[in-house]
Design an enzyme around this catalytic site. Structure first.
Site, PDB file in Angstrom:
ATOM      1  N   HIS A  11       0.860  -1.211   0.000  1.00 61.65           N
ATOM      2  CA  HIS A  11       0.000   0.000   0.000  1.00 61.65           C
ATOM      3  C   HIS A  11       0.886   1.248   0.000  1.00 61.65           C
ATOM      4  CE1 HIS A  11      -3.814   2.146   1.592  1.00 61.65           C
ATOM      5  NE2 HIS A  11      -2.948   3.081   1.223  1.00 61.65           N
ATOM      6  N   HIS A  13       1.419   5.432  -1.817  1.00 60.80           N
ATOM      7  CA  HIS A  13       1.013   6.549  -2.693  1.00 60.80           C
ATOM      8  C   HIS A  13       2.266   7.112  -3.339  1.00 60.80           C
ATOM      9  CE1 HIS A  13      -3.077   6.696  -0.978  1.00 60.80           C
ATOM     10  NE2 HIS A  13      -2.456   6.226   0.094  1.00 60.80           N
ATOM     11  N   LYS A  97      -9.565  -0.213  -5.628  1.00 55.47           N
ATOM     12  CA  LYS A  97      -9.596   0.479  -4.337  1.00 55.47           C
ATOM     13  C   LYS A  97     -10.942   1.126  -4.093  1.00 55.47           C
ATOM     14  CE  LYS A  97      -7.868   2.246  -0.546  1.00 55.47           C
ATOM     15  NZ  LYS A  97      -6.764   3.131  -0.311  1.00 55.47           N
ATOM     16  N   HIS A 134     -10.471   1.332   2.024  1.00 51.12           N
ATOM     17  CA  HIS A 134     -10.222   2.345   3.054  1.00 51.12           C
ATOM     18  C   HIS A 134     -11.415   2.274   3.996  1.00 51.12           C
ATOM     19  CE1 HIS A 134      -8.608   6.289   4.570  1.00 51.12           C
ATOM     20  NE2 HIS A 134      -9.811   6.236   5.127  1.00 51.12           N
ATOM     21  N   HIS A 172      -4.655  -0.420   6.090  1.00 49.98           N
ATOM     22  CA  HIS A 172      -4.141   0.371   7.225  1.00 49.98           C
ATOM     23  C   HIS A 172      -5.060   0.334   8.435  1.00 49.98           C
ATOM     24  CE1 HIS A 172      -6.836   3.147   5.223  1.00 49.98           C
ATOM     25  NE2 HIS A 172      -5.954   3.517   4.323  1.00 49.98           N
ATOM     26  N   ASP A 245       1.360   2.785   3.536  1.00 52.02           N
ATOM     27  CA  ASP A 245       0.514   3.970   3.329  1.00 52.02           C
ATOM     28  C   ASP A 245       1.371   5.241   3.283  1.00 52.02           C
ATOM     29  OD1 ASP A 245      -1.819   5.277   2.719  1.00 52.02           O
ATOM     30  OD2 ASP A 245      -2.477   5.481   4.791  1.00 52.02           O
TER      31      ASP A 245
HETATM   32  O1  DOR Z   1      -3.377   9.780   5.508  1.00 49.31           O
HETATM   33  C1  DOR Z   1      -3.728   9.415   4.400  1.00 49.31           C
HETATM   34  N1  DOR Z   1      -3.193   9.940   3.277  1.00 49.31           N
HETATM   35  N2  DOR Z   1      -4.665   8.481   4.312  1.00 49.31           N
HETATM   36  C2  DOR Z   1      -5.200   8.145   3.144  1.00 49.31           C
HETATM   37  O2  DOR Z   1      -6.078   7.326   3.137  1.00 49.31           O
HETATM   38  C3  DOR Z   1      -4.783   8.815   1.886  1.00 49.31           C
HETATM   39  C4  DOR Z   1      -3.450   9.373   2.000  1.00 49.31           C
HETATM   40  C5  DOR Z   1      -3.110  10.347   0.886  1.00 49.31           C
HETATM   41  O3  DOR Z   1      -3.333  10.001  -0.273  1.00 49.31           O
HETATM   42  O4  DOR Z   1      -2.616  11.429   1.188  1.00 49.31           O
HETATM   43 ZN    ZN Z   2      -3.392   5.088   1.488  1.00 53.33          ZN
END
Ligand code: DOR
Ligand code: ZN
Length: 344
Positions: A11, A13, A97, A134, A172, A245
């Site tokens: 997981h 980004h 997702k 999520h 998460h 995450d």
């Molecule tokens: O804290 C987070 N940031 N939780 C999420 O679910 C998304 C992520 C983000 O993309 O910034």
């Molecule tokens: Zn995330």
């Protein structure tokens, strides 16, 4: 020194544009593969978009990197069963997702009811494409610390029950309730655990003042929750696997009157997990959690390469790039007891 099979991040980004260029190499230095979240603006909704995004990720990697991005689609009211089939057949998309509408960063295009989604979930069952969730209620009356539990009761558990072939990752997780649910769930249900939820409780948000770099969603919970998460991660139970995450935001968008949610841990992710595991004397369980159980869940081969973590205390740099608006790395200025040995 400890040696484990090359871990993967289930997981992460990676963003797009200049931020992608900044962060992709950090994840690629730590991990063999990663499940890449689709919450770009606009979101990654089709296989074609996922293929194009994957190309942009590959282009931003250092030369000779063998890192493999595993792509995901963002579930919206417009997603079709044909698109699910295309995604499953593509060999490039590994999950879909589900963001409850408005739950987090770029979740406005998310889903506000699941009942109408049944044909899509059936398509995911048919084509064995996991649903990555999520898990937070977006009911405005729901207390921020209860959102995961309410979502679990109202959405997640009924969906798992109704769709007996659906593979689900409860992403998460942050509460003892979620740990208890997942431990008892069938093997087609997994959960990812972040380093921040293993290392910190919600006091860290207010330690000596407001700490925007400890703000993520789902928000940090109580100490008893943290202990349950750490016990799950170090239990050897294959329901639970690594998912950082890691979610970079520029410093100015975090240190703001309305700061973004997200903790950027990619550059030191394995060191953070090692710290958490060592705190309960469970380093021998790190390899299953970091390198085996996620691959097994996704039906992918375990990595054959090895990685080493050297025991030596070091301090995480406050601002390695020198750019004052670069995303702040989690744990900056604090010390860690293990350091990943670079390959080659
Ligand atoms: O804290 C987070 N940031 N939780 C999420 O679910 C998304 C992520 C983000 O993309 O910034
Ligand atoms: Zn995330």
């Amino acid at each position: 020194m400890i040696e484990i099979a090359q871990p993967d991040d289930w997981h992460v980004h990676l963003r797009d544009g200049p931020m992608l260029g900044r962060v992709a190499g950090e994840t690629a230095r730590q991990f063999g593969r990663a499940i890449v979240m689709p919450n770009l603006d606009p979101p990654v909704q089709t296989t074609e978009e996922a293929v194009a995004y994957r190309q942009r990720i590959l282009k931003s990697l250092p030369e000779n990197s063998s890192f493999e991005p595993l792509m995901t689609l963002y579930l919206t009211a417009e997603t079709t069963a044909a698109e699910i089939q295309r995604a499953a057949d593509s060999g490039v998309v590994f999950g879909v997702k589900l963001y409850p509408k408005g739950a987090t960063t770029n979740a406005e295009a998310g889903v506000d009811r699941l009942d109408k989604m049944a044909p899509l979930l059936e398509a995911m069952e048919r084509y064995r494409l996991p649903l990555l969730i999520h898990g937070e209620s977006t009911d405005p009356h729901c207390d921020v610390f209860d959102r995961e539990e309410v979502f679990l009761e109202e959405w997640l558990a009924p969906t798992v029950e109704r769709h007996a072939g659906l593979r689900v990752v409860f992403e998460h997780i942050t509460t003892k309730k979620a740990v208890d649910y997942v431990s008892e769930a069938p093997d087609r249900v997994g959960a990812t655990l972040t380093p921040q939820h293993l290392l910190l409780n919600r006091n860290a948000l207010f330690a000596g003042g407001l700490r925007p770099h400890h703000y993520c969603l789902p928000v940090l919970k109580r100490e008893r929750d943290r202990q349950a998460l750490l016990a799950a991660a170090t239990s050897g139970d294959s329901h639970f696997f690594l998912g950082t995450d890691s979610a970079p935001h520029s410093r100015s968008s975090k240190e703001s009157a309305c700061g973004c949610a997200g903790i950027y841990s990619a550059p030191i992710a394995l060191e953070l997990y090692a710290q958490a595991f060592a705190s309960v004397d469970a380093l021998e369980r790190l390899e299953g959690f970091a390198s085996h159980f996620g691959a097994d869940f996704y039906g992918l081969p375990r990595n054959r390469q090895k990685r080493k973590l050297r025991r030596s205390a070091w301090t995480v740099s406050e601002n390695p790039s020198g750019d004052s608006d670069a995303p702040q790395v989690f744990w900056a200025g604090q010390s860690l007891d293990y350091q990943l040995v670079d390959e080659g």
